[in-house]
Write a protein that holds these residues in place. Structure first.
Motif, PDB file in Angstrom:
ATOM      1  N   SER A 157       0.805  -1.223   0.000  1.00 28.90           N
ATOM      2  CA  SER A 157       0.000   0.000   0.000  1.00 28.90           C
ATOM      3  C   SER A 157       0.840   1.277   0.000  1.00 28.90           C
ATOM      4  O   SER A 157       0.291   2.371  -0.018  1.00 28.90           O
ATOM      5  N   THR A 158       2.149   1.129   0.036  1.00 28.82           N
ATOM      6  CA  THR A 158       3.012   2.319   0.021  1.00 28.82           C
ATOM      7  C   THR A 158       3.894   2.320  -1.216  1.00 28.82           C
ATOM      8  O   THR A 158       4.258   1.257  -1.739  1.00 28.82           O
ATOM      9  N   GLU A 159       4.231   3.504  -1.664  1.00 30.62           N
ATOM     10  CA  GLU A 159       5.060   3.645  -2.856  1.00 30.62           C
ATOM     11  C   GLU A 159       6.378   4.339  -2.565  1.00 30.62           C
ATOM     12  O   GLU A 159       7.215   4.464  -3.450  1.00 30.62           O
ATOM     13  N   THR A 160       6.551   4.786  -1.350  1.00 33.65           N
ATOM     14  CA  THR A 160       7.778   5.499  -0.993  1.00 33.65           C
ATOM     15  C   THR A 160       8.299   5.018   0.349  1.00 33.65           C
ATOM     16  O   THR A 160       7.549   4.459   1.169  1.00 33.65           O
ATOM     17  N   LEU A 161       9.575   5.253   0.581  1.00 29.28           N
ATOM     18  CA  LEU A 161      10.170   4.937   1.869  1.00 29.28           C
ATOM     19  C   LEU A 161       9.511   5.749   2.977  1.00 29.28           C
ATOM     20  O   LEU A 161       9.297   5.256   4.085  1.00 29.28           O
ATOM     21  N   GLY A 197      11.722  12.242  14.060  1.00 27.78           N
ATOM     22  CA  GLY A 197      10.399  12.822  14.211  1.00 27.78           C
ATOM     23  C   GLY A 197       9.529  12.645  12.981  1.00 27.78           C
ATOM     24  O   GLY A 197       8.665  13.480  12.686  1.00 27.78           O
ATOM     25  N   GLY A 198       9.775  11.579  12.224  1.00 26.21           N
ATOM     26  CA  GLY A 198       8.969  11.284  11.044  1.00 26.21           C
ATOM     27  C   GLY A 198       9.455  11.942   9.764  1.00 26.21           C
ATOM     28  O   GLY A 198       8.885  11.706   8.699  1.00 26.21           O
ATOM     29  N   SER A 199      10.511  12.734   9.828  1.00 26.20           N
ATOM     30  CA  SER A 199      11.013  13.428   8.643  1.00 26.20           C
ATOM     31  C   SER A 199      12.504  13.128   8.441  1.00 26.20           C
ATOM     32  O   SER A 199      13.244  12.935   9.407  1.00 26.20           O
ATOM     33  N   GLU A 222       2.346  -0.387  12.346  1.00 29.97           N
ATOM     34  CA  GLU A 222       1.246  -1.271  11.967  1.00 29.97           C
ATOM     35  C   GLU A 222       1.667  -2.716  11.760  1.00 29.97           C
ATOM     36  O   GLU A 222       0.814  -3.584  11.584  1.00 29.97           O
ATOM     37  N   ILE A 223       2.981  -3.007  11.760  1.00 24.41           N
ATOM     38  CA  ILE A 223       3.427  -4.364  11.427  1.00 24.41           C
ATOM     39  C   ILE A 223       3.511  -5.279  12.641  1.00 24.41           C
ATOM     40  O   ILE A 223       3.802  -6.456  12.512  1.00 24.41           O
ATOM     41  N   ALA A 224       3.280  -4.742  13.847  1.00 23.43           N
ATOM     42  CA  ALA A 224       3.315  -5.592  15.041  1.00 23.43           C
ATOM     43  C   ALA A 224       2.114  -6.518  15.062  1.00 23.43           C
ATOM     44  O   ALA A 224       1.004  -6.134  14.676  1.00 23.43           O
ATOM     45  N   ALA A 246       7.930   4.036   6.264  1.00 19.14           N
ATOM     46  CA  ALA A 246       8.454   4.360   7.589  1.00 19.14           C
ATOM     47  C   ALA A 246       7.360   4.907   8.497  1.00 19.14           C
ATOM     48  O   ALA A 246       7.330   4.629   9.700  1.00 19.14           O
ATOM     49  N   SER A 247       6.455   5.657   7.920  1.00 20.23           N
ATOM     50  CA  SER A 247       5.371   6.242   8.722  1.00 20.23           C
ATOM     51  C   SER A 247       4.413   5.183   9.250  1.00 20.23           C
ATOM     52  O   SER A 247       3.746   5.398  10.263  1.00 20.23           O
TER      53      SER A 247
END
Length: 380
Positions: free
Chosen positions: A206-210, A364-366, A219-221, A214-215
């Motif tokens: 569902s993601t197309e970018t790193l 910090g997400g960036s 959700e993978i736990a 990373a964000s």
């Protein structure tokens, strides 16, 4: 050309060659061979070590250092041999003329040597001149003999290097295999979460970018939660060691040949180089991702991620908390053939680091400049 001038020219040329000599490349190659021998001993000791992963990691790095030193030593030996050979060839005419004069003196009958067109005074002057230049002749001959002996030594060293290199390459291959098994067998590491393969696959698809991946790492736990961490490496800001031995190829924001600028840095590494965690950290993800190849994402403290991409193999499991220096993967490529190493010279040094590791830091997400955290002032 007079005998005095001829001797002076040969002596000065030989002395110049000696003055420009680098530290003995033969000694450097011998030291590298000693390093490889010690790495072999370390490998045998690692089998019985209590912490085999740590012991084998040190062994692999010892082999890598020894092989790198051997490559450098052989390169310097080849360059020094070429330098000496060129110098000797350039002096062939001078040395031939000098030998001709010496042979003429030696083959002349003693009474003839006593005669001189200018009479007894000229003969006396000639004798004084020969007495003056003889020490210089002896010194020049000695330096020439030393150069020839050094050439023979360097050639012999390069011929004998094949077995040492074969042993070293076999040793590091065995150490890497043992290390991979030791990591797979390890059961003493704490775990912050258990990865859910289904959720991980959904996140990847569902993601197309790193940035997007990373964000969504939380959700993978398997149970949707991650045990909180109190880790803090703030004191290491700007001093975190690089995860692999490499040279800076491109800094953050620098465009590549296609005009693309990236948020991270790119290191040029040797083939099959070992990549380790530079700090204690939680493995948040490892495996193939998008078009980045194999990726390892480490979390050394909350809201800080170290992203390494471009590895051929990865070690460990998502959710594990690993100590500093723990191997997380290997770079790709194949080790150079022994013949190529032995014949390596300064013209092919660029082929020694054919692999590239991309390092991105997210705070910090960036993304932030990796040099904010990593020590990159010294290439290794």
């Amino acid at each position: 050309m007079t005998l005095r001038a001829l001797l002076l020219g040969v002596s000065v040329t030989l002395a110049a060659g000696q003055a420009q000599a680098q530290p003995d490349p033969a000694d450097a190659a011998r030291e590298a061979a000693r390093m490889l021998e010690e790495a072999s001993i370390t490998l045998s000791e690692a089998e019985a070590a209590r912490d085999r992963v740590k012991a084998l990691t040190g062994t692999v790095r010892a082999y890598e250092a020894g092989l790198a030193a051997m490559r450098e030593g052989l390169r310097r030996a080849a360059a020094r041999e070429a330098e000496l050979t060129a110098q000797l060839r350039a002096r062939e005419d001078e040395i031939a003329r000098l030998l001709g004069v010496i042979q003429t003196i030696e083959t002349s009958a003693p009474p003839v040597l006593m005669l001189h067109p200018s009479g007894p005074l000229g003969a006396a002057r000639s004798g004084m001149m020969l007495a003056e230049v003889t020490p210089g002749l002896n010194a020049a001959a000695k330096r020439l003999a030393e150069d020839l002996e050094e050439v023979r030594t360097l050639r012999q060293l390069q011929q004998n290097a094949a077995r040492t290199l074969q042993d070293g390459l076999s040793g590091v291959q065995q150490a890497r295999a043992d290390l991979s098994k030791a990591i797979a067998d390890r059961t003493d590491l704490p775990r912050r979460f258990a990865e859910d393969p289904v959720r991980t696959a959904i996140l990847i698809s569902s993601t197309e970018t790193l940035d997007g991946f990373a964000s969504g790492l939380s959700e993978i736990a398997a149970d949707g939660s991650v045990t909180p961490s109190s880790a803090d490496i703030t004191a290491l800001r700007g001093a975190v060691p690089l995860p692999v031995q490499g040279l800076m190829l491109r800094r953050a924001g620098e465009e590549d040949a296609a005009g693309i600028a990236r948020e991270g840095i790119i290191l040029a590494t040797r083939a099959r180089a070992l990549v380790v965690s530079p700090t204690p950290a939680t493995i948040r993800y490892l495996g193939p991702l998008l078009d980045l190849g194999n990726v390892v994402i480490l979390e050394p403290q909350p809201d800080l991620l170290f992203v390494f991409s471009g590895l051929a193999e990865v070690y460990g499991e998502a959710g594990l908390v690993i100590p500093e220096g723990t191997p997380v993967g290997l770079m790709g490529g194949a080790a150079p053939e022994i013949g190529a190493i032995v014949s390596t010279n300064a013209d092919v040094t660029g082929t020694e680091r054919p692999e590239t590791l991309y390092i991105e830091v997210r705070e910090g997400g960036s993304p932030v400049n990796p040099e904010t955290w990593f020590r990159t002032d010294k290439d290794r």
